[in-house]
Design an enzyme around this catalytic site. Sequence first.
Site, PDB file in Angstrom:
ATOM      1  N   ARG A  88      29.822  22.949  68.531  1.00 55.52           N
ATOM      2  CA  ARG A  88      29.673  24.076  67.811  1.00 55.52           C
ATOM      3  C   ARG A  88      30.220  24.432  66.824  1.00 55.52           C
ATOM      4  NH1 ARG A  88      30.920  27.677  72.040  1.00 55.52           N
ATOM      5  NH2 ARG A  88      33.350  27.126  71.349  1.00 55.52           N
TER       6      ARG A  88
ATOM      7  N   ASN B  76      38.151  41.450  48.455  1.00 58.09           N
ATOM      8  CA  ASN B  76      37.146  40.827  47.105  1.00 58.09           C
ATOM      9  C   ASN B  76      36.983  39.969  47.509  1.00 58.09           C
ATOM     10  OD1 ASN B  76      38.587  43.021  45.329  1.00 58.09           O
ATOM     11  ND2 ASN B  76      39.738  42.539  45.105  1.00 58.09           N
TER      12      ASN B  76
ATOM     13  N   ARG C 216      38.992  31.441  36.412  1.00 64.84           N
ATOM     14  CA  ARG C 216      39.754  32.884  36.233  1.00 64.84           C
ATOM     15  C   ARG C 216      40.933  33.504  36.159  1.00 64.84           C
ATOM     16  NH1 ARG C 216      34.747  36.066  37.505  1.00 64.84           N
ATOM     17  NH2 ARG C 216      33.365  34.566  38.906  1.00 64.84           N
TER      18      ARG C 216
ATOM     19  N   HIS D  29      45.435  36.934  35.888  1.00 65.37           N
ATOM     20  CA  HIS D  29      46.077  37.916  35.801  1.00 65.37           C
ATOM     21  C   HIS D  29      46.403  38.538  36.600  1.00 65.37           C
ATOM     22  CE1 HIS D  29      40.887  36.909  35.958  1.00 65.37           C
ATOM     23  NE2 HIS D  29      40.714  37.396  34.968  1.00 65.37           N
TER      24      HIS D  29
ATOM     25  N   LYS E 239      48.556  39.264  47.253  1.00 64.35           N
ATOM     26  CA  LYS E 239      46.930  39.206  47.314  1.00 64.35           C
ATOM     27  C   LYS E 239      47.194  38.045  48.577  1.00 64.35           C
ATOM     28  CE  LYS E 239      44.942  39.972  42.191  1.00 64.35           C
ATOM     29  NZ  LYS E 239      44.541  38.721  41.697  1.00 64.35           N
TER      30      LYS E 239
ATOM     31  N   TYR F 239      39.806  37.738  48.620  1.00 58.92           N
ATOM     32  CA  TYR F 239      41.093  37.898  48.562  1.00 58.92           C
ATOM     33  C   TYR F 239      41.195  39.091  48.994  1.00 58.92           C
ATOM     34  CZ  TYR F 239      40.281  39.138  43.895  1.00 58.92           C
ATOM     35  OH  TYR F 239      40.258  39.692  42.407  1.00 58.92           O
TER      36      TYR F 239
ATOM     37  N   LYS G 150      36.845  38.349  28.809  1.00 56.92           N
ATOM     38  CA  LYS G 150      38.937  38.724  29.129  1.00 56.92           C
ATOM     39  C   LYS G 150      39.607  37.704  28.402  1.00 56.92           C
ATOM     40  CE  LYS G 150      41.014  40.020  32.629  1.00 56.92           C
ATOM     41  NZ  LYS G 150      41.078  40.987  33.992  1.00 56.92           N
ATOM     42  N   ASP G 151      39.446  36.290  29.911  1.00 57.84           N
ATOM     43  CA  ASP G 151      39.832  34.987  29.755  1.00 57.84           C
ATOM     44  C   ASP G 151      40.431  34.582  28.538  1.00 57.84           C
ATOM     45  OD1 ASP G 151      40.801  35.777  32.728  1.00 57.84           O
ATOM     46  OD2 ASP G 151      39.581  34.077  33.208  1.00 57.84           O
TER      47      ASP G 151
END
Length: 181
Positions: free
Chosen positions: A23, A49, A59, A62, A71, A131, A167-168
């Site tokens: 299943r 998030n 990404r 950070h 995290k 996360y 930003k990155d």
Amino acid sequence: MNIIPTAITEVLIIEPKVFGDSRGFFFEAFNAREFAQQAGVTTAFVQDNHSRSIKGVLRGLHYQVENTQGKLVRVVQGEIRDVAVDVRKSSPTFGQWVAVDLSADNHRQLWIPPGFAHGFAVMSDAAEFLYKTTDYYNPVADRCIRWDDPDLAIEWRLTQPPILSDKDKVGQPWAKAELLP
């Protein structure tokens, strides 16, 4: 759950017990009591998030210089290469990084404690990434280290130049980044 230490012992791979049959499957994604008993981490998560990215998106890296965030990360669709870099000057693993492949198929999660920069690259056609964080996002304290900094020499396993946010694209070099004490 099975806890697997990485080369940086504070960063942990968490393999849940997956119960599957014809299943589908079931697993407990998080249990505070088990996390404390098996990983030795007692924490409260304050924010969840969810992001979706296409193949080639990178990404990161950070982190926050105030309201540092631990995290607990996982992938519910696709596959990523997840990276954590120790940005704590007082740490014996300062400047070291670990990379772990997380996917919807392997169900692995990664615990990244406060004091680490974090990033990921999408290896599949798309990936959905979830996360939990131990502190709230603070845009004033948000920092970014260049993903391709030669001093860090992270092995992203990219086959083409990554797709980056604005930003990155302007992340700080490791040598000039504002790091934690």
